[in-house]
Design a protein around this motif. Structure first.
Motif, PDB file in Angstrom:
ATOM      1  N   TYR A  79       0.839  -1.199   0.000  1.00 37.42           N
ATOM      2  CA  TYR A  79       0.000   0.000   0.000  1.00 37.42           C
ATOM      3  C   TYR A  79       0.878   1.254   0.000  1.00 37.42           C
ATOM      4  N   ARG A  80       1.917   1.270   0.842  1.00 36.88           N
ATOM      5  CA  ARG A  80       2.785   2.439   0.927  1.00 36.88           C
ATOM      6  C   ARG A  80       3.559   2.663  -0.365  1.00 36.88           C
ATOM      7  N   ALA A  81       3.950   1.574  -1.032  1.00 34.23           N
ATOM      8  CA  ALA A  81       4.648   1.708  -2.308  1.00 34.23           C
ATOM      9  C   ALA A  81       3.739   2.361  -3.341  1.00 34.23           C
ATOM     10  N   ARG A  82       2.485   1.926  -3.378  1.00 31.54           N
ATOM     11  CA  ARG A  82       1.515   2.522  -4.306  1.00 31.54           C
ATOM     12  C   ARG A  82       1.228   3.974  -3.916  1.00 31.54           C
ATOM     13  N   ARG A  83       1.109   4.203  -2.623  1.00 31.40           N
ATOM     14  CA  ARG A  83       0.862   5.559  -2.123  1.00 31.40           C
ATOM     15  C   ARG A  83       1.998   6.505  -2.507  1.00 31.40           C
ATOM     16  N   ASN A  84       3.232   6.049  -2.340  1.00 31.06           N
ATOM     17  CA  ASN A  84       4.379   6.886  -2.677  1.00 31.06           C
ATOM     18  C   ASN A  84       4.419   7.199  -4.173  1.00 31.06           C
ATOM     19  N   ALA A  85       4.078   6.204  -4.983  1.00 30.65           N
ATOM     20  CA  ALA A  85       4.093   6.415  -6.432  1.00 30.65           C
ATOM     21  C   ALA A  85       3.040   7.443  -6.846  1.00 30.65           C
ATOM     22  N   VAL A  86       1.817   7.259  -6.357  1.00 27.46           N
ATOM     23  CA  VAL A  86       0.742   8.185  -6.711  1.00 27.46           C
ATOM     24  C   VAL A  86       0.987   9.556  -6.096  1.00 27.46           C
ATOM     25  N   GLY A  87       1.478   9.565  -4.843  1.00 29.76           N
ATOM     26  CA  GLY A  87       1.778  10.836  -4.185  1.00 29.76           C
ATOM     27  C   GLY A  87       2.810  11.641  -4.950  1.00 29.76           C
ATOM     28  N   GLY A  88       3.816  10.959  -5.502  1.00 27.37           N
ATOM     29  CA  GLY A  88       4.819  11.649  -6.309  1.00 27.37           C
ATOM     30  C   GLY A  88       4.216  12.257  -7.559  1.00 27.37           C
ATOM     31  N   GLN A  89       3.273  11.541  -8.174  1.00 30.24           N
ATOM     32  CA  GLN A  89       2.605  12.064  -9.359  1.00 30.24           C
ATOM     33  C   GLN A  89       1.735  13.275  -9.011  1.00 30.24           C
ATOM     34  N   LEU A  90       1.038  13.206  -7.869  1.00 31.76           N
ATOM     35  CA  LEU A  90       0.231  14.347  -7.420  1.00 31.76           C
ATOM     36  C   LEU A  90       1.113  15.565  -7.143  1.00 31.76           C
ATOM     37  N   TRP A  91       2.247  15.318  -6.523  1.00 34.07           N
ATOM     38  CA  TRP A  91       3.192  16.389  -6.198  1.00 34.07           C
ATOM     39  C   TRP A  91       3.641  17.107  -7.482  1.00 34.07           C
ATOM     40  N   LYS A  92       4.030  16.327  -8.461  1.00 28.95           N
ATOM     41  CA  LYS A  92       4.455  16.898  -9.741  1.00 28.95           C
ATOM     42  C   LYS A  92       3.323  17.688 -10.388  1.00 28.95           C
ATOM     43  N   LEU A  93       2.121  17.135 -10.341  1.00 29.37           N
ATOM     44  CA  LEU A  93       0.965  17.790 -10.944  1.00 29.37           C
ATOM     45  C   LEU A  93       0.683  19.130 -10.261  1.00 29.37           C
ATOM     46  N   VAL A  94       0.657  19.124  -8.931  1.00 26.00           N
ATOM     47  CA  VAL A  94       0.351  20.335  -8.171  1.00 26.00           C
ATOM     48  C   VAL A  94       1.372  21.439  -8.456  1.00 26.00           C
ATOM     49  N   GLU A  95       2.641  21.059  -8.613  1.00 24.21           N
ATOM     50  CA  GLU A  95       3.685  22.059  -8.804  1.00 24.21           C
ATOM     51  C   GLU A  95       3.771  22.570 -10.240  1.00 24.21           C
ATOM     52  N   THR A  96       3.183  21.855 -11.189  1.00 25.21           N
ATOM     53  CA  THR A  96       3.333  22.248 -12.591  1.00 25.21           C
ATOM     54  C   THR A  96       2.030  22.633 -13.285  1.00 25.21           C
ATOM     55  N   CYS A  97       0.876  22.361 -12.663  1.00 28.71           N
ATOM     56  CA  CYS A  97      -0.391  22.561 -13.391  1.00 28.71           C
ATOM     57  C   CYS A  97      -0.784  24.020 -13.536  1.00 28.71           C
ATOM     58  N   GLY A  98      -0.300  24.898 -12.666  1.00 26.47           N
ATOM     59  CA  GLY A  98      -0.642  26.310 -12.768  1.00 26.47           C
ATOM     60  C   GLY A  98      -2.081  26.619 -12.407  1.00 26.47           C
ATOM     61  N   ILE A  99      -2.731  25.735 -11.675  1.00 31.56           N
ATOM     62  CA  ILE A  99      -4.131  25.924 -11.298  1.00 31.56           C
ATOM     63  C   ILE A  99      -4.216  26.377  -9.844  1.00 31.56           C
ATOM     64  N   ALA A 100      -5.092  27.323  -9.588  1.00 25.28           N
ATOM     65  CA  ALA A 100      -5.319  27.798  -8.225  1.00 25.28           C
ATOM     66  C   ALA A 100      -6.822  28.054  -8.049  1.00 25.28           C
ATOM     67  N   PRO A 101      -7.306  27.942  -6.825  1.00 25.54           N
ATOM     68  CA  PRO A 101      -6.606  27.479  -5.626  1.00 25.54           C
ATOM     69  C   PRO A 101      -6.489  25.956  -5.601  1.00 25.54           C
TER      70      PRO A 101
END
Length: 242
Positions: free
Chosen positions: A32-54
């Motif tokens: 579960y943690r391995a899957r969580r880390n993988a998806v969390g990393g993708q969310l992190w990248k998305l949040v930092e690059t998507c340019g969407i607010a809030p």
């Protein structure tokens, strides 16, 4: 009833878990943690690059998501998350840009023998407005008393945090939690309060929870709106203003 034979087989499977060698089941905290880390990393990248607010995080406890002890094995998370999707659509999610990533989690309340299922999510753009509309919908409203004027054990069904996201990716990976705790509700002079300390669920209900989650995948427990999964990570499906 708990399937004793299935519980013994799952226990044998989990007892072999070590390092990167773990069974591909959400009942395995390592998997579960391995899957969580993988998806969390993708969310992190998305949040930092998507340019969407809030961008906000939220915890939601829909009415009717409290499940009696042994009835957990009858819960189909896909149907629960689909009902949540319909509630969001009724609040305008279909025509809104931005995105939502949501995941189901649960806690066990031992004194009442109840599983309190709930949702953790990240929302961005116009989907934040959708969440605020949801707070006014029946089954999601704050309500301190029930029909008999008794204190409501869950009076605030939605908590939205619009604070700046810091210490990333922690607030993003919080949406996916492998550990289901036991937390009792106790009465105070101000009404019912939930125990702050999270404890391990006692047997046989811990085994019941593991057997239940063993049947499902992360996809079954999740809801994506305005997002799709690709070979290179999470991608937006709705452009701003469309």
């Amino acid at each position: 009833m708990i399937d004793v034979k299935a519980a013994a087989q799952l226990a044998d499977m989990l007892s072999t878990s070590s390092g990167e060698d773990h069974p591909t089941t959400l009942a395995s905290a390592l998997h579960y943690r391995a899957r969580r880390n993988a998806v969390g990393g993708q969310l992190w990248k998305l949040v930092e690059t998507c340019g969407i607010a809030p961008i906000v995080t939220a915890t939601i406890i829909p009415q009717g998501w409290d499940i009696s002890g042994l009835d957990l094995n009858q819960v189909d998370p896909v149907k629960f998350m689909e009902r949540f999707r319909k509630a969001l659509n009724s609040c305008g999610a279909t025509g809104s840009s931005g995105f939502i990533f949501a995941s189901m989690h649960g806690e066990y309340e031992p004194s009442k023998d109840v599983w309190q299922l709930h949702i953790h999510l990240v929302a961005a753009g116009e989907m934040v407005t959708v969440l605020k509309r949801l707070k006014k919908l029946k089954g999601y409203r704050t309500k301190r008393t029930d029909k008999l004027d008794n204190s409501n054990p869950v009076y605030r069904r939605m908590r939205i945090s619009d604070k700046d996201l810091t210490d990333l990716p922690k607030p993003l990976t919080y949406t996916m939690q492998s550990f289901w705790p036991a937390r009792a509700i106790y009465e105070t002079d101000k009404g019912p309060k939930r125990q702050t300390v999270k404890r391990r669920i006692a047997e046989p209900f811990h085994a019941l929870q593991l057997l239940w989650i063993h049947r499902w995948s992360l996809k079954d427990l999740s809801l994506l709106m305005g997002l799709r999964v690709t070979s290179t990570g999470l991608k937006l499906t709705r452009k701003l203003g469309t």
